[in-house]
Write an enzyme that holds these catalytic residues in place. Structure first.
Site, short mmCIF file in Angstrom:
data_model
loop_
_atom_site.label_atom_id
_atom_site.label_comp_id
_atom_site.label_asym_id
_atom_site.label_seq_id
_atom_site.Cartn_x
_atom_site.Cartn_y
_atom_site.Cartn_z
N HIS A 299 0.82 -1.09 0.17
CA HIS A 299 0.04 0.07 -0.09
C HIS A 299 0.80 1.13 0.00
CE1 HIS A 299 -3.52 2.41 0.68
NE2 HIS A 299 -2.84 2.90 1.83
N GLU A 310 3.30 -0.80 7.64
CA GLU A 310 3.05 -1.85 6.84
C GLU A 310 4.22 -2.89 6.57
OE1 GLU A 310 1.44 -2.76 2.12
OE2 GLU A 310 2.07 -0.71 2.70
N LYS A 328 2.71 3.63 -5.99
CA LYS A 328 2.05 5.13 -5.43
C LYS A 328 3.39 5.78 -5.90
CE LYS A 328 -1.51 3.76 -2.31
NZ LYS A 328 -1.26 2.18 -2.54
#
Length: 404
Positions: A299, A310, A328
């Site tokens: 993520h 994470e 991202k």
């Protein structure tokens, strides 16, 4: 219960790297950045003007009469769903066995804000007659269901940044429970506007690297300072393996398992224990061991707090052996679309044996003990992969895919 594999036969994408899947995927493999500094007049006074907008106008792909009654996120959903549907071969399926699940974090926020400005200016009678249907969060799923004639359901999970991944998890579950033969699932977001940007800036959640926008989003890097707001859409076509085989459909990957849970801890701060539970449960449902996983799409939004949490969850549940990517770094954070776009990057990596690099990773955070792909794309055959998506509110979603 349907006890057979569920496969991905169609993929559609609109991201800051391109208006379709091929352009997006080639951009991810090349490590291109879609981040820029907004030069629009409406953004001039914002404390943060970094964003990752689409390089194309989704309205240009639609008839003017159609596009005028749609919010930007609804336009993106229709264009992307049509791409995925065409790539799947436009399957002939009973409408009662075809469903749509499209998640979003904010829905038609641009229309909401735009129409509010009209009212605030004293021009209420000049509002669009389509305002209500443009601002509905369920609008993308509803419009796509109408476009495809899907009558087995048009669902809209709204779970912040986990929305797109949760939509795919729901689609998988619908087929497993014999509620549909084919599900069009994914996420969409078009929230680059003054209020969202100002609000995230006030939280100190955004990067402020205006001097070097392409370097602003830097997951896992020791010098990361926040995420970059992006927009996009990612949609896949899921179907029972026997249904796909009967029509000779190309299979990109197998949707092997999924899990969705909640932290019940804090509205903003994530809990690595909840993330670990999502990963472990998804692996168990896929019938896989941690040692089977060769790739994790993290993520990883590029925030100082979120990335290490994470990384801890990944290391504890899967280990430090799999390759880890975080796209991202190129697309920015597309909020409700992020989980679906991450899933698509994972599917393409399995299909093509190529893993996108994490851009801007100049100095790995010493707290992160993972094999993060950096520099250039890594070419490797991977048989099983995990894609994570976590959202404000403690929403956790993990998807597991295996090679076709």
């Amino acid at each position: 219960m349907v006890h057979e594999k569920i496969v991905v036969t169609g993929i559609g994408a609109m991201t800051p790297l391109g208006g379709d899947l091929d352009t997006t995927w080639s951009g991810l493999l090349a490590g291109r950045s879609g981040v820029t500094v907004l030069e629009d007049a409406w953004a001039a006074d914002l404390p943060v003007r970094l964003a990752a907008p689409l390089p194309v106008d989704p309205a240009a792909s639609l008839p003017r009469k159609e596009s005028r009654r749609l919010d930007r996120c609804e336009q993106m959903a229709i264009v992307t769903a049509r791409e995925a549907w065409a790539q799947a071969g436009r399957p002939e399926v009973d409408p009662q066995r075809l469903a749509v699940v499209i998640g979003t974090g904010y829905g038609g926020v641009a229309s909401t804000l735009g129409q509010h400005r009209i009212v605030e200016a004293g021009n209420a009678r000049k509002m669009s007659p389509h305002a209500v249907i443009m601002l509905m969060a369920n609008g993308p799923a509803a419009w796509v269901s109408i476009d495809l004639g899907a009558r087995a359901g048009a669902r809209t999970p709204v779970s912040a940044c986990a929305s797109g991944a949760e939509a795919i998890a729901i689609g998988l579950e619908m087929i497993q429970h014999d509620l549909a033969d084919v599900v069009v699932a994914g996420g969409v977001e078009a929230a680059i506007d003054n209020l969202p940007l100002a609000a995230f800036a006030q939280m100190r959640a955004l990067s402020t690297r205006h001097d070097d926008p392409a370097a602003a989003s830097r997951p896992f890097d020791a010098d990361r300072d926040g995420f970059v707001l992006g927009e996009g859409a990612g949609i896949v076509v899921l179907e029972r393996q026997s249904f796909a085989a009967a029509r000779g459909a190309r299979v990109h990957a197998v949707a092997a398992g999924a899990a969705v849970n909640s932290d019940a801890l804090d509205i903003v701060t994530a809990d690595p224990a909840g993330q670990s539970r999502a990963i472990s449960t998804a692996l168990a449902r896929a019938g896989l061991a941690p040692t089977d996983i060769g790739l994790v799409h993290a993520h990883a939004t590029s925030t100082p707090v979120g990335d290490p949490l994470e990384a801890e969850a990944i290391a504890q549940t899967i280990g430090t052996h799999p390759a880890v990517t975080a796209t991202k770094s190129m697309t920015g954070h597309t909020l409700g679309a992020a989980g679906a776009i991450g899933a698509i990057a994972t599917i393409c990596a399995l299909r093509d044996g190529a893993i996108p690099p994490v851009r801007n990773l100049d100095r790995l955070d010493p707290a992160i003990k993972l094999d993060v792909v950096t520099g250039t794309a890594r070419h490797d055959t991977v048989h099983a992969a995990v894609a994570n998506a976590f959202g404000f509110g403690g929403h956790n979603a993990t998807l597991v895919f295996t090679a076709a």
